[in-house]
Write a protein that holds these residues in place. Structure first.
Motif, PDB file in Angstrom:
ATOM      1  N   LEU A 104     -36.126  -6.333 108.964  1.00  0.00           N
ATOM      2  CA  LEU A 104     -37.381  -5.701 109.356  1.00  0.00           C
ATOM      3  C   LEU A 104     -38.517  -6.054 108.393  1.00  0.00           C
ATOM      4  CD1 LEU A 104     -36.349  -2.200 110.718  1.00  0.00           C
ATOM      5  CD2 LEU A 104     -36.927  -4.281 111.950  1.00  0.00           C
ATOM      6  N   GLN A 105     -38.190  -6.304 107.142  1.00  0.00           N
ATOM      7  CA  GLN A 105     -39.223  -6.797 106.232  1.00  0.00           C
ATOM      8  C   GLN A 105     -39.726  -8.171 106.682  1.00  0.00           C
ATOM      9  OE1 GLN A 105     -36.939  -6.439 102.554  1.00  0.00           O
ATOM     10  NE2 GLN A 105     -38.421  -4.967 101.762  1.00  0.00           N
ATOM     11  N   ALA A 106     -38.828  -8.958 107.238  1.00  0.00           N
ATOM     12  CA  ALA A 106     -39.189 -10.313 107.651  1.00  0.00           C
ATOM     13  C   ALA A 106     -39.810 -10.355 109.042  1.00  0.00           C
ATOM     14  CB  ALA A 106     -37.948 -11.214 107.618  1.00  0.00           C
ATOM     15  N   PRO A 110     -46.233  -3.698 109.908  1.00  0.00           N
ATOM     16  CA  PRO A 110     -47.399  -3.126 110.590  1.00  0.00           C
ATOM     17  C   PRO A 110     -47.750  -3.897 111.862  1.00  0.00           C
ATOM     18  CG  PRO A 110     -47.771  -3.282 108.224  1.00  0.00           C
ATOM     19  CD  PRO A 110     -46.492  -4.013 108.495  1.00  0.00           C
ATOM     20  N   ASP A 111     -48.073  -3.142 112.897  1.00  0.00           N
ATOM     21  CA  ASP A 111     -48.446  -3.702 114.208  1.00  0.00           C
ATOM     22  C   ASP A 111     -47.294  -4.431 114.885  1.00  0.00           C
ATOM     23  OD1 ASP A 111     -51.114  -2.789 113.885  1.00  0.00           O
ATOM     24  OD2 ASP A 111     -51.569  -4.548 112.667  1.00  0.00           O
ATOM     25  N   ARG A 112     -46.071  -4.180 114.426  1.00  0.00           N
ATOM     26  CA  ARG A 112     -44.883  -4.753 115.062  1.00  0.00           C
ATOM     27  C   ARG A 112     -43.935  -3.628 115.450  1.00  0.00           C
ATOM     28  NH1 ARG A 112     -43.102 -10.633 113.157  1.00  0.00           N
ATOM     29  NH2 ARG A 112     -45.134 -11.635 113.239  1.00  0.00           N
ATOM     30  N   ARG A 129     -39.358   3.182 109.807  1.00  0.00           N
ATOM     31  CA  ARG A 129     -40.366   3.932 109.047  1.00  0.00           C
ATOM     32  C   ARG A 129     -40.649   3.294 107.693  1.00  0.00           C
ATOM     33  NH1 ARG A 129     -37.804   9.018 106.665  1.00  0.00           N
ATOM     34  NH2 ARG A 129     -37.149   7.384 105.204  1.00  0.00           N
ATOM     35  N   ASN A 130     -39.585   2.921 106.998  1.00  0.00           N
ATOM     36  CA  ASN A 130     -39.745   2.398 105.636  1.00  0.00           C
ATOM     37  C   ASN A 130     -40.392   1.023 105.594  1.00  0.00           C
ATOM     38  OD1 ASN A 130     -38.516   4.750 104.839  1.00  0.00           O
ATOM     39  ND2 ASN A 130     -36.562   3.810 104.305  1.00  0.00           N
ATOM     40  N   THR A 131     -40.371   0.313 106.724  1.00  0.00           N
ATOM     41  CA  THR A 131     -41.007  -1.011 106.775  1.00  0.00           C
ATOM     42  C   THR A 131     -42.271  -0.995 107.636  1.00  0.00           C
ATOM     43  OG1 THR A 131     -39.579  -1.630 108.646  1.00  0.00           O
ATOM     44  CG2 THR A 131     -38.822  -2.240 106.422  1.00  0.00           C
ATOM     45  N   HIS A 132     -42.776   0.210 107.955  1.00  0.00           N
ATOM     46  CA  HIS A 132     -44.006   0.363 108.753  1.00  0.00           C
ATOM     47  C   HIS A 132     -43.887  -0.304 110.124  1.00  0.00           C
ATOM     48  CE1 HIS A 132     -46.196   1.998 105.273  1.00  0.00           C
ATOM     49  NE2 HIS A 132     -45.592   1.072 104.570  1.00  0.00           N
TER      50      HIS A 132
END
Length: 368
Positions: A104-106, A110-112, A129-132
């Motif tokens: 999810l970081q990759a 945001p906006d994803r 939640r933790n990766t927006h």
């Protein structure tokens, strides 16, 4: 320095974390622990001795950073999975939790968005939640399967960047076949993660999504050593995917994210894979016996391909959970309303569970 106690409300916490609590299945010191889907059989004395030797060898170089690419470990994981996979197709991290966070970081942010099919693993919204990442769900069918047409429609509506399908699903144990996975893979515009944390427990002959990797470069298959491998304390999760997906995870990982000791002892476990998983067939049989027994008690049971059983429904499931706990049996209060989940344990543990639940059911019938 002030002596005034400071709480979370006094800190500049991110707004979306206000009111949240840390994840945690109860960790209680009880005789029978059947709440977190572990393999109940510890490694043998011989394997424990090899793990200790591996840790001692790693300690000899503790003044140096570990191999940040975990080359030996990833090579062994590729060999374990087979399917023509190589080192470059494997990524490993501290549990499948960190694997999902890397993905999810990759690919989120945001906006994803991430789309999955509920009810499912309770940590997915926390990863999002933790990766927006915006968290979206599509309901499963009444029997907890996924309808491919509805899944494709949801994908076409939301255009998610990441789709996650858990098979066998947690907490229901429901397996998802290729007849569902293939249309989802064809429709998804981004990454599709098939979480196979419990794949080793499926009925013989049920295929893995690993078979679909050659034709789907955006498919990711996530696994863990915490369940069938009897390695929950080792904290090792991993994925198989195309080289580009692995490279994306390498970009976002923290430097040296896998300690030398973790890599060393996981290699020992993989070198002893047959012994580490020697009880898997027995646990499958225990699962099927538990399904039959619960059904015989007149309780609804969800068909399962994992090492746990979701059953119910109870007017007051917490009272049943507490009653079991009073007998020293810890299971999980999770899933749809009124239902409980029990992991498959040793024959002695399952006997204790049955005795306790039978007592509670008899008391309920007497009260009526």
């Amino acid at each position: 320095m002030t002596n005034r106690a400071v709480g979370l409300a006094d800190l500049p916490l991110r707004p979306e974390l206000v009111g949240e609590e840390p994840y945690g299945a109860p960790q209680l010191d009880v005789p029978v622990c059947l709440n977190v889907n572990e393999n109940p059989y510890a490694p043998s004395d011989r394997v424990r001795a090899e793990i200790a030797e591996g840790a001692a060898r790693a300690a000899g170089g503790m003044n140096r950073y570990p191999d940040r690419e975990a080359t030996a470990l990833r090579t062994r994981l590729a060999a374990y999975l087979g399917h023509g996979l190589r080192l470059e197709n494997i990524w490993a991290a501290n549990g499948s939790n960190e694997v999902m966070t890397h993905l999810l970081q990759a690919f989120g942010g945001p906006d994803r968005s991430l789309l999955t099919f509920a009810p499912t693993y309770s940590m997915y919204p926390e990863y999002a939640r933790n990766t927006h990442t915006r968290y979206l769900t599509e309901p499963r069918e009444a029997d907890f399967t996924i309808d491919p047409a509805r899944a494709v429609a949801a994908i076409e509506q939301h255009r998610p960047d990441v789709v996650v399908i858990t098979t066998p699903n947690n907490p229901t144990g429901t397996a998802t076949g290729f007849d569902v996975l293939r249309p989802i893979l064809d429709a998804a515009p981004g990454i599709v993660v098939v979480d196979e944390a419990y794949q080793e427990f499926v009925q013989p002959g049920v295929p893995s999504a690993l078979e679909l990797l050659p034709d789907h470069p955006r498919l990711v298959v996530s696994r863990t050593m915490s369940k069938a491998f009897a390695f929950a304390g080792g904290r090792l999760g991993y994925l198989a995917a195309g080289e580009a997906v692995v490279d994306a995870c390498r970009i976002v990982r923290l430097p040296y994210h896998l300690s030398a000791v973790t890599q060393a002892v996981a290699c020992v476990a993989l070198d002893n894979a047959d012994e580490m998983m020697a009880h898997v067939a027995e646990l499958r049989a225990g699962r099927d016996d538990m399904v039959d027994w619960l059904t015989a008690q007149g309780l609804p049971v969800v068909p399962t391909s994992a090492n746990f059983v979701l059953f119910g429904a109870f007017a007051d499931r917490h009272a049943v959970w507490a009653g079991l706990l009073s007998d020293g049996v810890l299971i999980r209060e999770t899933g749809p309303a009124g239902m409980l989940r029990v992991s498959v344990g040793t024959p002695e543990e399952m006997a204790a569970f049955k005795t306790s639940l039978r007592r509670i059911l008899d008391e309920e019938n007497t009260d009526r």
